[in-house]
Design a protein around this motif. Structure first.
Motif, short mmCIF file in Angstrom:
data_model
loop_
_atom_site.label_atom_id
_atom_site.label_comp_id
_atom_site.label_asym_id
_atom_site.label_seq_id
_atom_site.Cartn_x
_atom_site.Cartn_y
_atom_site.Cartn_z
N PHE A 1 -2.22 10.28 3.23
CA PHE A 1 -3.90 10.45 2.22
C PHE A 1 -3.38 9.19 1.59
O PHE A 1 -2.13 9.29 0.90
CB PHE A 1 -4.59 10.60 1.58
N SER A 2 -4.07 8.40 1.15
CA SER A 2 -3.82 7.60 -0.13
C SER A 2 -4.25 7.96 -1.42
O SER A 2 -4.62 8.61 -1.72
CB SER A 2 -4.36 6.00 0.56
N THR B 1 0.81 -1.29 0.02
CA THR B 1 0.03 0.33 0.19
C THR B 1 0.88 1.32 -0.55
O THR B 1 2.29 1.21 0.50
CB THR B 1 -1.42 0.18 1.10
N ASP C 1 -5.72 7.31 -3.27
CA ASP C 1 -7.33 6.67 -4.24
C ASP C 1 -7.94 7.92 -2.90
O ASP C 1 -9.43 8.24 -3.01
CB ASP C 1 -7.53 5.48 -4.19
N ARG C 2 -8.09 8.36 -1.62
CA ARG C 2 -8.14 9.69 -1.01
C ARG C 2 -8.93 8.37 -0.17
O ARG C 2 -9.84 8.92 0.61
CB ARG C 2 -9.03 10.31 -1.78
N SER C 3 -9.11 6.93 -0.03
CA SER C 3 -10.12 6.08 0.74
C SER C 3 -9.47 5.96 2.22
O SER C 3 -10.44 6.07 2.57
CB SER C 3 -9.93 4.83 0.42
N PHE C 4 -8.05 6.55 2.33
CA PHE C 4 -7.70 6.60 3.45
C PHE C 4 -7.01 8.09 3.59
O PHE C 4 -6.60 8.27 3.01
CB PHE C 4 -6.48 6.05 3.79
N ALA C 5 -8.00 9.54 4.75
CA ALA C 5 -7.10 10.24 4.26
C ALA C 5 -7.49 11.08 5.23
O ALA C 5 -8.42 11.12 6.68
CB ALA C 5 -7.74 11.22 3.59
#
Length: 134
Positions: free
Chosen positions: A20-21, A7, A23-27
């Protein structure tokens, strides 16, 4: 070793920024420990979340392999430490509750999970990690 997952999370601004990731699924907004910033977290909380989730997963694997089943809850207390010689470091206390397990059985399963958990392996002989069976 064979890679089974990878990841990526990016940090901008360090403790006063965001992580943030792609794809912004984790931010999350980030801030220093002790500051009250709405909807923000700090690196110690992120580490506590990751270690507790990873350790609970390792505990589940150990129980499955041993033919044991106990509902489990793992909380990680991460302390930011400082001294004049070493500078900054972290220490961790993992609080583990196995519903219905005797203290001896819980200690046995926790010790086995500590041997297989990737976070435990990464921190071994690096930082102080303690366990509390609750």
């Amino acid at each position: 070793m064979k890679k089974i997952y990878e990841t990526k999370v990016t940090s901008i601004g360090g403790r006063e920024g965001e992580v943030f990731s792609p794809d912004r699924s984790f931010a999350f907004k980030t801030t220093a420990p002790g500051k009250r910033v709405e909807n923000a977290t700090n690196p110690e909380q992120l580490f506590a979340a990751a270690y507790s989730a990873c350790f609970n997963g390792a505990l589940g694997l150990v129980m499955e392999n041993a033919g044991e089943t106990y509902p489990s809850e793992v909380s990680a207390r991460v302390s930011l430490m400082s001294d004049e010689v070493e500078g900054f470091s972290v220490a961790v206390t993992l609080e583990v509750h196995l519903e219905g397990a005797t203290k001896e059985k819980a200690e046995e399963l926790v010790a086995a999970a500590h041997q297989v958990c990737p976070y435990s392996k990464a921190t071994r002989n690096n930082i102080d990690v303690q366990f509390e069976i609750i």
